[in-house]
Structure formats: C-alpha cells, structure tokens
Design a protein around this motif. Structure first.
Motif, PDB file in Angstrom:
ATOM      1  N   TYR A 245       2.897  -2.090  11.661  1.00  0.00           N
ATOM      2  CA  TYR A 245       2.094  -2.203  10.118  1.00  0.00           C
ATOM      3  C   TYR A 245       1.173  -3.263  10.289  1.00  0.00           C
ATOM      4  CZ  TYR A 245       1.373  -2.996   5.297  1.00  0.00           C
ATOM      5  OH  TYR A 245       0.705  -2.854   4.147  1.00  0.00           O
TER       6      TYR A 245
ATOM      7  N   ASN B  43       0.679  -1.228   0.139  1.00  0.00           N
ATOM      8  CA  ASN B  43       0.025   0.034   0.011  1.00  0.00           C
ATOM      9  C   ASN B  43       0.871   1.277   0.004  1.00  0.00           C
ATOM     10  OD1 ASN B  43       1.195  -0.187   2.593  1.00  0.00           O
ATOM     11  ND2 ASN B  43      -0.925   0.596   3.360  1.00  0.00           N
ATOM     12  N   GLN B  44       2.120   1.093  -0.083  1.00  0.00           N
ATOM     13  CA  GLN B  44       3.064   2.086  -0.468  1.00  0.00           C
ATOM     14  C   GLN B  44       3.425   2.772   1.163  1.00  0.00           C
ATOM     15  OE1 GLN B  44       4.697   2.105  -3.525  1.00  0.00           O
ATOM     16  NE2 GLN B  44       3.512   0.507  -3.264  1.00  0.00           N
ATOM     17  N   ASP B  45       3.171   1.978   2.271  1.00  0.00           N
ATOM     18  CA  ASP B  45       3.620   2.549   3.427  1.00  0.00           C
ATOM     19  C   ASP B  45       5.191   2.130   3.507  1.00  0.00           C
ATOM     20  OD1 ASP B  45       1.322   3.491   4.217  1.00  0.00           O
ATOM     21  OD2 ASP B  45       0.706   2.146   5.661  1.00  0.00           O
TER      22      ASP B  45
ATOM     23  N   ILE C 240      -2.145  -0.603 -10.040  1.00  0.00           N
ATOM     24  CA  ILE C 240      -3.301   0.098  -9.463  1.00  0.00           C
ATOM     25  C   ILE C 240      -4.368  -0.034 -10.576  1.00  0.00           C
ATOM     26  CG2 ILE C 240      -1.735   1.334  -7.639  1.00  0.00           C
ATOM     27  CD1 ILE C 240      -2.409   3.710  -9.768  1.00  0.00           C
TER      28      ILE C 240
ATOM     29  N   SER D 189     -10.500  -2.464  10.286  1.00  0.00           N
ATOM     30  CA  SER D 189      -9.670  -3.347   9.269  1.00  0.00           C
ATOM     31  C   SER D 189     -10.441  -4.438   8.452  1.00  0.00           C
ATOM     32  CB  SER D 189      -8.320  -3.793   9.862  1.00  0.00           C
ATOM     33  OG  SER D 189      -7.754  -4.937   9.136  1.00  0.00           O
TER      34      SER D 189
ATOM     35  N   GLN E  80      -2.857  -3.579   9.954  1.00  0.00           N
ATOM     36  CA  GLN E  80      -3.587  -4.074   8.938  1.00  0.00           C
ATOM     37  C   GLN E  80      -4.844  -5.260   9.251  1.00  0.00           C
ATOM     38  OE1 GLN E  80      -3.321  -2.699   5.867  1.00  0.00           O
ATOM     39  NE2 GLN E  80      -2.031  -1.362   7.002  1.00  0.00           N
TER      40      GLN E  80
ATOM     41  N   TYR F  20      -5.804 -12.487  -0.326  1.00  0.00           N
ATOM     42  CA  TYR F  20      -6.353 -11.828   0.570  1.00  0.00           C
ATOM     43  C   TYR F  20      -7.641 -12.114   0.828  1.00  0.00           C
ATOM     44  CZ  TYR F  20      -2.691  -8.083  -0.098  1.00  0.00           C
ATOM     45  OH  TYR F  20      -1.556  -7.231  -0.199  1.00  0.00           O
TER      46      TYR F  20
ATOM     47  N   THR G   4       1.425  -9.185  -7.651  1.00  0.00           N
ATOM     48  CA  THR G   4       2.196  -8.155  -7.001  1.00  0.00           C
ATOM     49  C   THR G   4       3.711  -8.329  -7.678  1.00  0.00           C
ATOM     50  OG1 THR G   4       2.982  -9.175  -5.199  1.00  0.00           O
ATOM     51  CG2 THR G   4       1.026  -7.788  -4.915  1.00  0.00           C
TER      52      THR G   4
END
Length: 199
Positions: free
Chosen positions: A80, A67-69, A159, A90, A84, A123, A135
């Motif tokens: 983190y 998620n680009q964190d 995305i 969540s 999540q 997921y 990914t």
C-alpha cells in the motif's frame, strides 16, 4: 468484639487500597506502552520504514487506510505504501501524520484497549502543492503475552470538506472556463472562415 470488627474493617481497607494502587500502577504502565506504540506507528508511517512496526502488529490485524483500502498483513501494508508513493502516476511525494488521542485508552478484560483521536496530516504532492488534512481515527490494541499490539485501526476524513476536494473543484472550474474560452475561439474562427468562403 467491636475492636475486632474495626480491625478487620481496617485490614480490608488496606488490602483494597493496595490492590487499587497496583491497578493504578499497571494502568500507568499500559498507557505508557500504548503511547510508545502510537509513536512507533507514527514514525514508521512518516519515514515509510515499516520494519520497526511489524512486531507490534497482531497476526489478525486490520487497518482501514484513509482512502478506505484495507490491509491485513505486513506485506499488504508495505505494498500500500509503495503504491501510494512509487506507482506510475502517483501524485504523492510525502505524507506526515500527527495522531493524537482524545482520551486515555479504555481497557476491557485487562486485555483489550480502545481509543480514538484525530490527526493533522500534511500531504506534499509531486507538483509541489501542499495540503493539510484533518483526519479521525479509532484503534483497538490487544495485549498478547504481555505485549501490546495493533489489532484494528480505522482512519477517515470528511469527504465533503477537505482541501484536496477544494483543489479538484477549483481545477474543474479552470477546465470549465478553459473549455468555454476554446469554444468561443473555435466559434469565432469558424464564423470568419465561413465569411471568407462566401466572399
């Protein structure tokens, strides 16, 4: 004289061959250790038990999550994961990643290793829905005191084309259709009420 030259040349070839063999053996050992490191990373993330991974994180490591964190300490990585899966609201129940390398790690200066690859991630949401997402990742490892450690990793996805976005889009259309239906019902009821008042 010619025999001496031939002898020296043969000796050089033997030395070069032995050196190449030693390099090949070292590369094989390094590749095996890096495969084990990737396996440790995968098991730690999938089980959400990060303690076995911590010794393999360089003190200056950074990981850009899907998620680009960005996390740069073991504490941030644990926070983190906790956020999540355990934070109020969540949606995640479980995530399983299956990273695979595209190539053998490329070594630089005998100390750095760079690789890239893909992963099929599953997921599972708390509402029961399951998504498979493809990914891509890149990673840099560093050999410190004879031990390979994670220095940097970056994980990303498309995305513009992924099943979670598709689900959100479907939900948007459902809500849009529901809004139209509610509008029609309200309109009809309003018209009926106005007619009754006039009567």
């Amino acid at each position: 004289m010619n025999k001496l030259i031939v002898g020296m040349f043969s000796a050089c070839l033997l030395v070069a061959g032995a050196a190449q063999g030693a390099d090949d053996e070292k590369d094989k050992k390094d590749h095996d250790e890096l495969r084990a490191l990737l396996k440790t990373f995968t098991q730690a993330f999938n089980s959400r038990q990060l303690e076995p991974l911590v010794p393999y994180l360089h003190k200056d490591f950074s990981v850009t999550m899907v998620n680009q964190d960005v996390v740069t300490t073991p504490g941030e990585l644990k926070a983190y994961i906790d956020k999540q899966f355990n934070a109020p609201g969540s949606p995640l129940k479980d995530v399983k990643v299956e990273p695979e390398a595209d190539i053998l790690t490329k070594f630089f200066s005998g100390r750095f290793g760079i690789n890239r690859g893909g992963s099929t991630d599953t997921y599972t949401l708390k509402d029961g829905r399951v998504f498979k997402i493809h990914t891509r990742w890149t990673g840099t490892a560093i050999n410190e005191d004879g031990k390979w450690k994670v220095l940097n990793a970056h994980i990303g996805l498309n995305i513009l084309d992924n099943p979670i976005l598709d689900a959100v889009e479907q939900l948007r259309w459902v809500w849009g259709a529901g809004g139209i239906l509610i509008g029609l019902v309200v309109g009809v009821l309003g018209t009926l009420l106005l007619k009754r008042r006039k009567a």
